[in-house]
Design an enzyme around this catalytic site. Structure first.
Site, short mmCIF file in Angstrom:
data_model
loop_
_atom_site.label_atom_id
_atom_site.label_comp_id
_atom_site.label_asym_id
_atom_site.label_seq_id
_atom_site.Cartn_x
_atom_site.Cartn_y
_atom_site.Cartn_z
CB CYS A 104 -1.01 -0.02 1.03
SG CYS A 104 -0.25 -0.13 2.79
CG ASP A 124 -8.43 2.23 0.72
OD1 ASP A 124 -7.36 1.82 0.75
OD2 ASP A 124 -9.40 1.70 1.06
CG HIS A 142 -5.68 -0.84 1.71
ND1 HIS A 142 -5.51 0.54 1.94
CD2 HIS A 142 -4.67 -1.46 2.45
CE1 HIS A 142 -4.31 0.75 2.87
NE2 HIS A 142 -3.91 -0.43 2.77
#
Length: 407
Positions: free
Chosen positions: A86, A288, A290
């Site tokens: 990430c 994001d 993820h």
């Protein structure tokens, strides 16, 4: 079974970042700052649709599965960066935005009409971040460049190591292409890269100093002495607290998004990196990484909106600013010397108004920099120390020794 297990893991990771709610409504009664652009919904000057179009035009990098095998620790091989990539993806997003601003300008938007032909400059930017060794800024090449900073498949690193890994990758890429005598704007990253960090060795402690002399040197080295100034990307890795973000820094962090040079922040919750691109009130708006998606073959000649849709997101998420990990990195892109001068003026004013807790300061020359206060090597973050209140006198006032003047 594997797919449902992965989805469950990703839900848990996401909840660590923003809680159980996946989306968040943007308030219609207060301003939003998104990478230097202000949307004033309460004054009917800006349309929520204009904000959403801007947000969804930012390039999104997420976890991918199915790329060429990368060897990590203990000789384990990885074909996906799930659960460890990430920070790398957050950094790719920041650099991609700088390239978008350079190539296409801040006003560029992704076409709403899917039948429209994609801008070729946009396609070429995406290709540079593909998940193959042939893509210059791929996760594979970043890992190779970052070995000296413990960047490895299967391991998580902090913002400082990530910034230095980018610096190394860009330097190697430029050395390899030096013989081709490319024009500056034809290079994959057509801008100097300046890592702004702490003490007299540039590595540790104290509020970092943006030095005009150093920035000029980076531009000269990038152009190999051909021009005095070039576009420049400033990356400022910071540690703004011990275990939690020191609240004294929050107003300044929020203010950086008002800078027209802003390209966002690599940061998030501890061990969970996101790419923060805006603020509204006390919340940080972010993209994001993820989400697990299959690798896309970006070398195809028939790329269209559907093929590139996984590189964009229209789901707006936010987290409270006071919950951000104190270890983060801020990015600024300056197109030319005038833009850099404007950045320095804004940054100097921000430091003056920081009540003794500047994120960073600005100085004209290296020899004008006062030695930062000594800090214990307690292993905090990957900058090695907490800025906190080290730059303040006992009465809470900031040192004013590093004055910056317009050159």
């Amino acid at each position: 079974m594997d797919g449902s297990w992965t989805a469950a893991v990703m839900r848990r990771i996401h909840e660590r970042v923003v809680g159980s709610s996946r989306t968040a409504a943007i308030s219609s009664t207060s301003h939003v700052w998104l990478l230097g652009v202000c949307y004033k919904f309460d004054e009917s000057e800006s349309s929520p649709l204009a904000f959403e179009h801007d947000f969804s035009s930012r390039i999104l990098m997420t976890y991918r599965r199915g790329f060429d095998s990368i060897e990590g620790g203990d000789s384990k091989c990885f074909t996906s960066d799930v659960n460890w990539g990430c920070m790398i993806r957050s950094s790719q997003m920041l650099v991609a935005q700088a390239l978008l601003f350079h190539r296409l300008g801040r006003s560029w938007r992704r076409p709403l009409d899917k039948s429209c032909r994609l801008d070729q400059e946009y396609v070429e930017i995406l290709r540079q971040f593909g998940d193959s060794e042939a893509a210059v800024f791929s996760i594979l090449n970043l890992i190779e460049a970052g070995k000296a900073y413990n960047l490895a498949a299967g391991s998580w690193v902090g913002p400082y190591a990530m910034c230095r890994s980018w610096e190394t990758l860009v330097c190697k890429q430029r050395e390899a292409e030096a013989a081709a005598a490319q024009e500056l704007d034809e290079q994959p990253l057509p801008m100097a890269v300046y890592i702004v960090s702490g003490d007299e060795n540039g590595e540790r402690g104290g509020a970092p100093v943006v030095c005009v002399e150093d920035a000029s040197r980076h531009c000269s080295e990038f152009s190999r002495g051909r021009v005095d100034w070039t576009p420049i990307l400033l990356l400022v890795p910071l540690v703004l607290g011990l275990e939690e973000l020191n609240p004294r820094y929050i107003p300044s962090l929020r203010a950086t998004f008002t800078f027209p040079q802003s390209v966002g922040i690599m940061g998030g919750r501890p061990g969970v990196s996101t790419y923060i691109i805006g603020v509204q009130d006390e919340n940080a708006i972010y993209l994001d990484p993820h989400l697990v998606q299959p690798v896309v073959n970006l070398s195809r000649n028939d790329l269209d909106s559907d093929a590139t849709s996984s590189y964009h997101c229209n789901v707006i998420r936010h987290i409270p600013l006071d919950t951000i990990d104190p270890s983060l990195a801020i990015g600024f892109y300056c197109r030319d010397k005038d833009d850099f001068d404007d950045f320095c003026l804004r940054a100097s004013k921000l430091a003056e108004e920081s009540n003794g807790a500047p994120l960073f300061t600005v100085a004209a020359e290296t020899h004008n920099l006062s030695k930062p206060p000594t800090q214990s090597d307690d292993g905090l973050g990957d900058n090695g120390g907490d800025q906190n209140n080290e730059d303040a006198d006992g009465d809470g006032s900031a040192h004013e020794e590093d004055d910056w003047q317009l050159l």
